[in-house]
Design a protein around this motif. Structure first.
Motif, PDB file in Angstrom:
ATOM      1  N   GLN A  40       0.849  -1.184   0.000  1.00  0.00           N
ATOM      2  CA  GLN A  40       0.000   0.000   0.000  1.00  0.00           C
ATOM      3  C   GLN A  40       0.888   1.238   0.000  1.00  0.00           C
ATOM      4  O   GLN A  40       2.003   1.197   0.515  1.00  0.00           O
ATOM      5  N   LEU A  41       0.376   2.334  -0.547  1.00  0.00           N
ATOM      6  CA  LEU A  41       1.083   3.613  -0.445  1.00  0.00           C
ATOM      7  C   LEU A  41       0.756   4.237   0.897  1.00  0.00           C
ATOM      8  O   LEU A  41      -0.408   4.298   1.299  1.00  0.00           O
ATOM      9  N   LEU A  42       1.788   4.680   1.602  1.00  0.00           N
ATOM     10  CA  LEU A  42       1.602   5.286   2.915  1.00  0.00           C
ATOM     11  C   LEU A  42       2.280   6.646   2.987  1.00  0.00           C
ATOM     12  O   LEU A  42       3.405   6.810   2.516  1.00  0.00           O
ATOM     13  N   LEU A  43       1.597   7.603   3.596  1.00  0.00           N
ATOM     14  CA  LEU A  43       2.189   8.878   3.979  1.00  0.00           C
ATOM     15  C   LEU A  43       2.399   8.784   5.481  1.00  0.00           C
ATOM     16  O   LEU A  43       1.452   8.544   6.232  1.00  0.00           O
ATOM     17  N   LYS A  44       3.660   8.914   5.911  1.00  0.00           N
ATOM     18  CA  LYS A  44       3.982   8.749   7.322  1.00  0.00           C
ATOM     19  C   LYS A  44       4.697   9.966   7.872  1.00  0.00           C
ATOM     20  O   LYS A  44       5.441  10.640   7.164  1.00  0.00           O
ATOM     21  N   THR A  49       1.465   6.473  10.642  1.00  0.00           N
ATOM     22  CA  THR A  49       0.804   6.569   9.338  1.00  0.00           C
ATOM     23  C   THR A  49      -0.244   7.669   9.375  1.00  0.00           C
ATOM     24  O   THR A  49      -1.154   7.646  10.203  1.00  0.00           O
ATOM     25  N   ARG A  50      -0.118   8.649   8.469  1.00  0.00           N
ATOM     26  CA  ARG A  50      -1.064   9.774   8.388  1.00  0.00           C
ATOM     27  C   ARG A  50      -2.103   9.551   7.293  1.00  0.00           C
ATOM     28  O   ARG A  50      -3.197  10.078   7.357  1.00  0.00           O
ATOM     29  N   PHE A  51      -1.741   8.782   6.257  1.00  0.00           N
ATOM     30  CA  PHE A  51      -2.658   8.497   5.145  1.00  0.00           C
ATOM     31  C   PHE A  51      -2.273   7.154   4.543  1.00  0.00           C
ATOM     32  O   PHE A  51      -1.099   6.843   4.402  1.00  0.00           O
ATOM     33  N   ARG A  52      -3.284   6.357   4.216  1.00  0.00           N
ATOM     34  CA  ARG A  52      -3.092   5.056   3.591  1.00  0.00           C
ATOM     35  C   ARG A  52      -3.912   5.058   2.296  1.00  0.00           C
ATOM     36  O   ARG A  52      -5.109   5.315   2.321  1.00  0.00           O
ATOM     37  N   ALA A  53      -3.258   4.774   1.163  1.00  0.00           N
ATOM     38  CA  ALA A  53      -3.947   4.819  -0.127  1.00  0.00           C
ATOM     39  C   ALA A  53      -4.759   3.556  -0.395  1.00  0.00           C
ATOM     40  O   ALA A  53      -5.409   3.457  -1.415  1.00  0.00           O
ATOM     41  N   GLY A  54      -4.730   2.576   0.485  1.00  0.00           N
ATOM     42  CA  GLY A  54      -5.490   1.349   0.269  1.00  0.00           C
ATOM     43  C   GLY A  54      -4.749   0.413  -0.665  1.00  0.00           C
ATOM     44  O   GLY A  54      -3.695   0.714  -1.181  1.00  0.00           O
TER      45      GLY A  54
END
Length: 103
Positions: A40-44, A49-54
């Motif tokens: 998954q794409l993650l913004l950390k 983890t602040r955002f997970r693209a699924g």
């Protein structure tokens, strides 16, 4: 642009923020593919983890429902995992990650 991990060379390609607008040292935020479990794409921010693209469904990341004119390619095999995208129109673009975590 290509984000991902090469399992053979052990090279990871990801975005990281600058420490500040004036200091190009690595900042707190990163945008990368998490290779633990199904990728998954993650913004950390650090380890949080602040955002997970699924998960990738073959066309797009599941939680990313916006329709954008981009070409997508997702590869997962024994040698590497990566997500690559490109704009389908003749426009200049770049993806940046700000010191405050804005993608």
């Amino acid at each position: 642009m290509k984000l991902g991990s090469n399992f053979v060379t052990k090279i990871d390609k990801f975005l990281s923020s600058w420490r500040s607008a004036e200091d190009p040292a690595r900042g707190e935020y990163s945008f990368a593919i998490d290779t633990h479990g199904y990728p998954q794409l993650l913004l950390k921010r650090g380890n949080i983890t602040r955002f997970r693209a699924g998960s990738w469904n073959g066309i797009k990341f599941v939680s990313n429902s916006r329709s954008v004119s981009i070409s997508n390619e997702f590869v997962l095999n024994s040698k590497e995992v990566y997500y690559q995208f490109g704009i389908q129109r003749s426009v200049h673009s770049r993806l940046t990650l700000s010191p405050s975590g804005d993608l």
